[in-house]
Design a protein around this motif. Sequence first.
Motif, PDB file in Angstrom:
ATOM      1  N   VAL A  10       0.848  -1.193   0.000  1.00 28.82           N
ATOM      2  CA  VAL A  10       0.000   0.000   0.000  1.00 28.82           C
ATOM      3  C   VAL A  10       0.884   1.243   0.000  1.00 28.82           C
ATOM      4  CG1 VAL A  10      -1.697   1.310   1.338  1.00 28.82           C
ATOM      5  CG2 VAL A  10      -1.900  -1.180   1.168  1.00 28.82           C
ATOM      6  N   ARG A  11       0.552   2.211  -0.811  1.00 32.04           N
ATOM      7  CA  ARG A  11       1.272   3.478  -0.840  1.00 32.04           C
ATOM      8  C   ARG A  11       0.721   4.362   0.272  1.00 32.04           C
ATOM      9  NH1 ARG A  11       5.832   3.673  -3.745  1.00 32.04           N
ATOM     10  NH2 ARG A  11       5.469   5.901  -4.103  1.00 32.04           N
ATOM     11  N   THR A  12       1.588   5.006   1.022  1.00 34.54           N
ATOM     12  CA  THR A  12       1.172   5.721   2.234  1.00 34.54           C
ATOM     13  C   THR A  12       1.647   7.160   2.240  1.00 34.54           C
ATOM     14  OG1 THR A  12       3.149   5.023   3.448  1.00 34.54           O
ATOM     15  CG2 THR A  12       1.212   3.582   3.591  1.00 34.54           C
ATOM     16  N   ALA A  13       0.850   8.022   2.887  1.00 35.86           N
ATOM     17  CA  ALA A  13       1.257   9.421   3.067  1.00 35.86           C
ATOM     18  C   ALA A  13       0.686   9.957   4.366  1.00 35.86           C
ATOM     19  CB  ALA A  13       0.792  10.292   1.903  1.00 35.86           C
ATOM     20  N   LEU A  14       1.458  10.770   5.038  1.00 31.77           N
ATOM     21  CA  LEU A  14       1.009  11.526   6.199  1.00 31.77           C
ATOM     22  C   LEU A  14       0.380  12.826   5.711  1.00 31.77           C
ATOM     23  CD1 LEU A  14       1.090  11.958   9.346  1.00 31.77           C
ATOM     24  CD2 LEU A  14       3.223  13.207   8.953  1.00 31.77           C
TER      25      LEU A  14
ATOM     26  N   LEU B 103      -2.278  16.788  -2.424  1.00 37.54           N
ATOM     27  CA  LEU B 103      -0.842  16.593  -2.246  1.00 37.54           C
ATOM     28  C   LEU B 103      -0.541  15.227  -1.629  1.00 37.54           C
ATOM     29  CD1 LEU B 103       0.265  20.099  -0.905  1.00 37.54           C
ATOM     30  CD2 LEU B 103       0.972  19.044  -3.068  1.00 37.54           C
ATOM     31  N   GLY B 104      -1.381  14.818  -0.670  1.00 35.24           N
ATOM     32  CA  GLY B 104      -1.183  13.514  -0.051  1.00 35.24           C
ATOM     33  C   GLY B 104      -1.247  12.391  -1.071  1.00 35.24           C
ATOM     34  N   ALA B 105      -2.240  12.428  -1.944  1.00 39.71           N
ATOM     35  CA  ALA B 105      -2.365  11.401  -2.976  1.00 39.71           C
ATOM     36  C   ALA B 105      -1.195  11.459  -3.955  1.00 39.71           C
ATOM     37  CB  ALA B 105      -3.689  11.561  -3.709  1.00 39.71           C
ATOM     38  N   GLU B 106      -0.820  12.671  -4.355  1.00 43.70           N
ATOM     39  CA  GLU B 106       0.306  12.826  -5.284  1.00 43.70           C
ATOM     40  C   GLU B 106       1.586  12.244  -4.694  1.00 43.70           C
ATOM     41  OE1 GLU B 106       0.841  16.910  -6.346  1.00 43.70           O
ATOM     42  OE2 GLU B 106      -1.213  17.131  -7.118  1.00 43.70           O
ATOM     43  N   ARG B 107       1.850  12.550  -3.442  1.00 39.35           N
ATOM     44  CA  ARG B 107       3.111  12.113  -2.836  1.00 39.35           C
ATOM     45  C   ARG B 107       3.087  10.639  -2.457  1.00 39.35           C
ATOM     46  NH1 ARG B 107       4.321  17.758   0.511  1.00 39.35           N
ATOM     47  NH2 ARG B 107       4.367  19.015  -1.415  1.00 39.35           N
ATOM     48  N   ALA B 108       1.895  10.103  -2.238  1.00 41.49           N
ATOM     49  CA  ALA B 108       1.797   8.658  -2.046  1.00 41.49           C
ATOM     50  C   ALA B 108       1.949   7.922  -3.365  1.00 41.49           C
ATOM     51  CB  ALA B 108       0.456   8.302  -1.403  1.00 41.49           C
TER      52      ALA B 108
END
Length: 215
Positions: free
Chosen positions: A117-121, A161-166
């Motif tokens: 799973v791709r994750t982002a804070l 931004l969260g989705a982009e960086r994940a």
Amino acid sequence: MATERNGAGAGDRPPRSGLLIDWGGVLTSNLFDSFRAYCERVQIDPQTLRGRFTSDPACRELLISLEKGELPEPEFERRLAELLEIDSDGLVDGLFAGVVADAAMVQAVRKAREGGVRTALVSNSWGVHRYPHDLFDELFDGVVISAEEGTRKPSRRMYELGAERAGVAPAQAVYVDDLPFNLKPAEELGMATIHHTSAETTIPELERLLGLELS
């Protein structure tokens, strides 16, 4: 409680491939419990602090400016202390003194990432130095912290931004937050959302939506 856009459940679609998650109050213990304990130590009514942030425009603006990185923490402390009529020394550290990492939630994010799973804070910040930055490379593919971006949740840009960086499309992501009003923009972008109240309820919902064992 998890919400799927258009009412679709995990059984109606493949597992989600991205996880966007808040820090304070989700990957940590309850922030308001720590705030309440601090208020009791300095002998002010805990409802005074909460009431200031919810109904006092001046106090609300202070918090927004801090979270967006527009107001230095010492200045925030000084001005908040004036409103509360208390000593400003160590105010923010005192408010966060009782906040500790939630080991079960941290492990769930770790296992999700290990499972592909791709994750982002995606976090609104009271300054940036209280985050355990040494864990970021282990837990997250991307990091979005309000003070570093100059914007804050519930701005739609934070979630984008969260989705982009994940590295995932928003419609492939799950978003987790402890504040219900922060969930709506994520839902509007097509994310499944979970209102976090405890690891015991959030982790099973994540397992269902991500199709992985996380506990």
